[in-house]
Design an enzyme around this catalytic site. Structure first.
Site, PDB file in Angstrom:
ATOM      1  N   THR A  15       0.740  -1.314   0.082  1.00 38.65           N
ATOM      2  CA  THR A  15       0.182   0.095  -0.134  1.00 38.65           C
ATOM      3  C   THR A  15       0.611   1.362   0.030  1.00 38.65           C
ATOM      4  O   THR A  15       0.432   2.216  -0.357  1.00 38.65           O
ATOM      5  CB  THR A  15      -0.948  -0.153   1.313  1.00 38.65           C
ATOM      6  OG1 THR A  15      -1.581  -1.242   1.219  1.00 38.65           O
ATOM      7  CG2 THR A  15      -1.902   1.086   1.249  1.00 38.65           C
ATOM      8  N   ASP A  59       1.792  -6.698  -4.121  1.00 43.91           N
ATOM      9  CA  ASP A  59       1.119  -6.831  -3.112  1.00 43.91           C
ATOM     10  C   ASP A  59       1.818  -7.998  -2.196  1.00 43.91           C
ATOM     11  O   ASP A  59       2.125  -8.957  -2.898  1.00 43.91           O
ATOM     12  CB  ASP A  59      -0.308  -7.398  -3.423  1.00 43.91           C
ATOM     13  CG  ASP A  59      -1.378  -7.206  -2.196  1.00 43.91           C
ATOM     14  OD1 ASP A  59      -2.198  -6.408  -2.267  1.00 43.91           O
ATOM     15  OD2 ASP A  59      -0.869  -7.954  -1.353  1.00 43.91           O
ATOM     16  N   SER A  61       0.988 -10.180  -0.441  1.00 47.08           N
ATOM     17  CA  SER A  61       0.467 -11.575  -0.358  1.00 47.08           C
ATOM     18  C   SER A  61       0.827 -12.519  -1.454  1.00 47.08           C
ATOM     19  O   SER A  61       0.778 -13.631  -1.506  1.00 47.08           O
ATOM     20  CB  SER A  61      -1.302 -11.303  -0.485  1.00 47.08           C
ATOM     21  OG  SER A  61      -1.673 -10.529   0.633  1.00 47.08           O
ATOM     22  N   ASP A  92       0.802  -7.088   4.839  1.00 50.51           N
ATOM     23  CA  ASP A  92       0.150  -8.450   5.071  1.00 50.51           C
ATOM     24  C   ASP A  92       1.362  -9.753   5.341  1.00 50.51           C
ATOM     25  O   ASP A  92       0.963 -10.494   6.152  1.00 50.51           O
ATOM     26  CB  ASP A  92      -0.460  -8.890   3.836  1.00 50.51           C
ATOM     27  CG  ASP A  92      -1.800  -8.046   3.553  1.00 50.51           C
ATOM     28  OD1 ASP A  92      -1.923  -7.368   4.542  1.00 50.51           O
ATOM     29  OD2 ASP A  92      -2.389  -8.307   2.509  1.00 50.51           O
ATOM     30  N   THR A 167       4.361  -9.819  14.435  1.00 57.48           N
ATOM     31  CA  THR A 167       3.118 -10.612  13.895  1.00 57.48           C
ATOM     32  C   THR A 167       2.309  -9.250  13.586  1.00 57.48           C
ATOM     33  O   THR A 167       2.208  -8.286  14.241  1.00 57.48           O
ATOM     34  CB  THR A 167       2.622 -11.110  14.965  1.00 57.48           C
ATOM     35  OG1 THR A 167       3.251 -12.455  15.533  1.00 57.48           O
ATOM     36  CG2 THR A 167       1.283 -11.911  14.455  1.00 57.48           C
TER      37      THR A 167
HETATM   38  N1  ASP Z   1      -2.285  -6.025   0.791  1.00 58.43           N
HETATM   39  C1  ASP Z   1      -1.424  -5.022   1.039  1.00 58.43           C
HETATM   40  C2  ASP Z   1      -0.059  -5.788   1.055  1.00 58.43           C
HETATM   41  O1  ASP Z   1       0.434  -6.455   2.028  1.00 58.43           O
HETATM   42  C3  ASP Z   1      -1.524  -4.428   2.357  1.00 58.43           C
HETATM   43  C4  ASP Z   1      -0.369  -3.212   2.697  1.00 58.43           C
HETATM   44  O2  ASP Z   1       0.389  -2.977   2.236  1.00 58.43           O
HETATM   45  O3  ASP Z   1      -0.479  -3.257   3.986  1.00 58.43           O
HETATM   46  O4  ASP Z   1       0.852  -5.632   0.256  1.00 58.43           O
END
Ligand code: ASP
Length: 344
Positions: A15, A59, A61, A92, A167
């Site tokens: 993000t 991202d 994830s 994440d 965490t």
């Molecule tokens: N889905 C995003 C990621 O982990 C959330 C974030 O950046 O906080 O890349």
């Protein structure tokens, strides 16, 4: 001697590296030049900042062990040229990546600070600016010419954590991370207050050693009342499986079911390393404290002490990638390699 402090920004995504497209309102990745537009303060820091962006930005994830290797190799290649490293990463899976890097970068003598944001950088109330600017300051902080925090860390909101102790705890608020079993390394308010006694200082005569071999053949088995033998049997018999993180109850307890004991014992006899991790966030595994953990002990399950699941995933993959002897890996699982657990 160089007159300016230097930081390498490794831009993986998340993000923090997104901004809202003014016409569509959709989030899209931005490059370092756009980042400087949003953050003119970057130029005022007096710090020389270079950036290496991932292409495409990710991202978190989608992060895989390959991503950890890529970050480690960028740090290795640029190690001599920078005072510190800031890794911009999605929240994440940040705790997994920071844990993995802590094992990959042996004898680390410079800060590697992971940070990110809960709101994209262009947004009015974004936490990106404070997080990034403070991470850069921490990455260059020195005392008597030596880095104050020569560790892989996560900085978020107002707290600096040891990376392999963290965490992600919150998907909503700015304080996204916690380190349940280890105190913060610094708190940030008007001043940055470092807690030196909790920071790990390496032997500065040892050179950085980067070990990026990873074996991902592990599984996580979470116990719950009613878990079936088929479930446990299927997990313990995954082809190529080398290690399992057994998420147990409380201080490391499990139901006293004969079939569970037999399944675990057979897996251990077949060379699978089974590590006991409590489902509680705070506290440590103490096998043998209750009768309900004696079967685990007798089956050959080893303790994960007060490690996070993220650190256990990274440590097991790292050790399985670097060593072939099960005994050697079990021995290394019982000691803290880079502050990831408290062994009394
Ligand atoms: N889905 C995003 C990621 O982990 C959330 C974030 O950046 O906080 O890349």
């Amino acid at each position: 001697m160089k007159d300016k402090n230097t930081v390498l920004l490794i831009f993986t995504g998340g993000t923090i590296s997104m901004s809202e497209d003014p016409t569509t309102g959709a989030l899209r990745p931005i490059d370092f030049y756009r980042l400087q537009e949003y953050l003119p303060e970057l130029k005022q820091t007096g710090i020389e900042i270079k950036s290496i962006p991932f292409s495409p930005l990710m991202d978190s994830s989608d992060v895989q062990p390959e991503t950890w290797k890529e970050i480690a190799l960028i740090i290795e290649e640029n190690f001599e040229n920078f005072d510190g490293f800031v890794v911009l990463h999605g929240t994440d899976t940040m705790a997994y990546s920071a844990s993995a890097l802590s094992f990959m970068l042996k004898n680390l003598s410079k800060p590697v600070i992971f940070t990110g944001a809960q709101l994209p950088i262009g947004m009015m109330r974004s936490d990106a600016k404070e997080n990034l600017l403070t991470a850069i300051e921490i990455a260059t902080a020195k005392e008597n010419g030596k880095a104050i925090v020569p560790e892989v860390c996560i900085f978020f909101e107002d707290t600096l954590f040891r990376g392999n102790r963290t965490t992600k705890k919150n998907a909503e608020h700015f304080n996204a991370f916690n380190s349940y079993n280890y105190p913060p390394l610094a708190k940030v308010g008007v001043h940055i207050k470092y807690f030196n006694s909790y920071i790990h200082y390496p032997d500065l005569s040892a050179k950085l050693e980067v070990n990026t071999n990873i074996n991902p053949n592990i599984a996580i088995l979470k116990l719950f009342p009613g878990i079936t033998q088929q479930n446990v049997h299927a997990t313990l018999n995954i082809p190529e499986l080398k290690a399992v993180i057994l998420e147990s109850y409380g201080a490391g307890n499990a139901p006293r079911l004969t079939w569970l004991y037999e399944e675990l014992k057979t897996a251990v006899q077949n060379g699978i390393i089974i590590v006991n991790k409590s489902q509680c966030s705070t506290g440590t595994v103490e096998m043998g404290k209750y009768e309900t953990s004696l079967n685990l002990l007798n089956a050959g399950v080893i303790s994960g002490y007060d490690c996070t699941t993220e650190a256990l995933v990274a440590k097991l993959m790292h050790l399985l990638g670097e060593y072939h002897s099960t005994e050697e890996i079990i021995q290394k699982m019982s000691v803290s390699l880079c502050g990831e657990m408290t062994v009394s």
